[in-house]
Design a protein around this motif. Structure first.
Motif, mmCIF file in Angstrom:
data_model
loop_
_atom_site.group_PDB
_atom_site.id
_atom_site.type_symbol
_atom_site.label_atom_id
_atom_site.label_comp_id
_atom_site.label_asym_id
_atom_site.label_seq_id
_atom_site.Cartn_x
_atom_site.Cartn_y
_atom_site.Cartn_z
ATOM 1 N N PRO A 1 -53.462 12.849 60.271
ATOM 2 C CA PRO A 1 -54.649 13.678 60.712
ATOM 3 C C PRO A 1 -54.001 14.727 61.552
ATOM 4 O O PRO A 1 -52.990 14.810 62.348
ATOM 5 C CB PRO A 1 -55.189 12.365 61.826
ATOM 6 N N TYR A 2 -54.820 15.863 61.628
ATOM 7 C CA TYR A 2 -54.793 16.875 62.591
ATOM 8 C C TYR A 2 -55.905 17.463 63.105
ATOM 9 O O TYR A 2 -57.135 17.291 62.659
ATOM 10 C CB TYR A 2 -53.705 18.017 61.902
ATOM 11 N N GLU A 3 -55.816 17.856 64.249
ATOM 12 C CA GLU A 3 -56.922 18.513 65.034
ATOM 13 C C GLU A 3 -57.305 20.018 64.829
ATOM 14 O O GLU A 3 -56.206 20.700 65.235
ATOM 15 C CB GLU A 3 -56.950 18.144 66.456
ATOM 16 N N THR A 4 -58.521 20.502 64.691
ATOM 17 C CA THR A 4 -58.468 21.907 64.582
ATOM 18 C C THR A 4 -58.794 22.490 65.648
ATOM 19 O O THR A 4 -58.907 21.751 66.885
ATOM 20 C CB THR A 4 -59.718 22.262 63.582
ATOM 21 N N ALA A 5 -58.923 23.736 65.892
ATOM 22 C CA ALA A 5 -59.304 24.522 67.241
ATOM 23 C C ALA A 5 -60.628 24.228 67.717
ATOM 24 O O ALA A 5 -60.873 24.095 68.783
ATOM 25 C CB ALA A 5 -58.925 25.949 67.038
ATOM 26 N N LYS A 6 -61.455 23.756 66.884
ATOM 27 C CA LYS A 6 -63.073 23.487 67.011
ATOM 28 C C LYS A 6 -63.210 21.900 67.501
ATOM 29 O O LYS A 6 -64.172 21.601 67.806
ATOM 30 C CB LYS A 6 -63.930 23.848 66.196
ATOM 31 N N GLY A 7 -61.856 21.249 67.565
ATOM 32 C CA GLY A 7 -61.795 19.679 67.791
ATOM 33 C C GLY A 7 -62.367 18.872 66.817
ATOM 34 O O GLY A 7 -62.662 17.856 67.075
ATOM 35 N N ALA A 8 -62.290 19.390 65.697
ATOM 36 C CA ALA A 8 -62.612 18.261 64.597
ATOM 37 C C ALA A 8 -61.313 17.719 64.048
ATOM 38 O O ALA A 8 -60.289 18.501 64.174
ATOM 39 C CB ALA A 8 -63.143 18.863 63.409
ATOM 40 N N THR A 9 -61.114 16.527 63.869
ATOM 41 C CA THR A 9 -59.991 15.833 63.225
ATOM 42 C C THR A 9 -60.166 15.704 61.702
ATOM 43 O O THR A 9 -61.129 15.667 61.155
ATOM 44 C CB THR A 9 -59.859 14.454 63.704
ATOM 45 N N ILE A 10 -59.000 16.317 60.852
ATOM 46 C CA ILE A 10 -59.093 16.282 59.482
ATOM 47 C C ILE A 10 -57.927 15.234 58.850
ATOM 48 O O ILE A 10 -56.953 15.529 59.470
ATOM 49 C CB ILE A 10 -58.753 17.667 59.013
ATOM 50 N N ILE A 11 -58.533 14.796 57.921
ATOM 51 C CA ILE A 11 -57.521 13.814 57.170
ATOM 52 C C ILE A 11 -57.573 13.951 55.634
ATOM 53 O O ILE A 11 -58.584 13.757 55.084
ATOM 54 C CB ILE A 11 -58.011 12.235 57.673
ATOM 55 N N THR A 12 -56.452 14.500 55.172
ATOM 56 C CA THR A 12 -56.598 14.647 53.662
ATOM 57 C C THR A 12 -56.376 13.654 52.947
ATOM 58 O O THR A 12 -55.680 12.487 53.226
ATOM 59 C CB THR A 12 -55.426 15.653 53.421
ATOM 60 N N VAL A 13 -56.947 13.516 51.629
ATOM 61 C CA VAL A 13 -56.884 12.438 50.769
ATOM 62 C C VAL A 13 -56.231 13.017 49.456
ATOM 63 O O VAL A 13 -56.945 14.166 48.830
ATOM 64 C CB VAL A 13 -58.063 11.617 50.805
ATOM 65 N N ALA A 14 -55.226 12.297 48.774
ATOM 66 C CA ALA A 14 -54.763 12.800 47.552
ATOM 67 C C ALA A 14 -54.958 11.607 46.733
ATOM 68 O O ALA A 14 -54.738 10.210 46.986
ATOM 69 C CB ALA A 14 -53.455 13.518 47.479
ATOM 70 N N ARG A 15 -54.770 11.694 45.285
ATOM 71 C CA ARG A 15 -54.486 10.596 44.234
ATOM 72 C C ARG A 15 -53.066 10.826 43.673
ATOM 73 O O ARG A 15 -52.995 11.773 43.150
ATOM 74 C CB ARG A 15 -55.673 10.880 43.406
#
Length: 91
Positions: free
Chosen positions: A9-23
């Motif tokens: 997980p990483y946090e963007t400048a706007k305060g959102a947390t992003i979690i990438t998903v791959a298969r």
């Protein structure tokens, strides 16, 4: 065997947390090769979790072109091989 892999997980400048998903799955190059295909991301913002799927525009465009080509071929065959009864007349 197919597996899902979640990124860090990483946090963007706007305060959102992003979690990438791959298969992860077998590759066409052999059973020991592994291919990773992006599936989408989870976005966590203000306590709400949303799912954003990864869309493969190349596959969609290829399918659209294939359908168009198939319909053009069928229409051409219908015009070239029309039945003879419209040309028959009663004597």
């Amino acid at each position: 065997m197919e597996m899902r892999v979640y990124g860090e997980p990483y946090e963007t400048a706007k305060g959102a947390t992003i979690i990438t998903v791959a298969r992860l799955g077998g590759s066409r190059f052999g059973p020991r090769d592994v291919a990773a295909v992006p599936v989408g991301v989870f976005v966590i913002h203000d306590g709400a979790v949303t799912w954003k799927p990864a869309v493969d525009e190349t596959r969609i465009a290829l399918m659209a072109v294939s359908i168009g080509l198939a319909s053009a071929v069928l229409a051409t065959l219908a015009v070239l091989r029309r039945p003879p009864w419209p040309d028959l007349s009663r004597r």
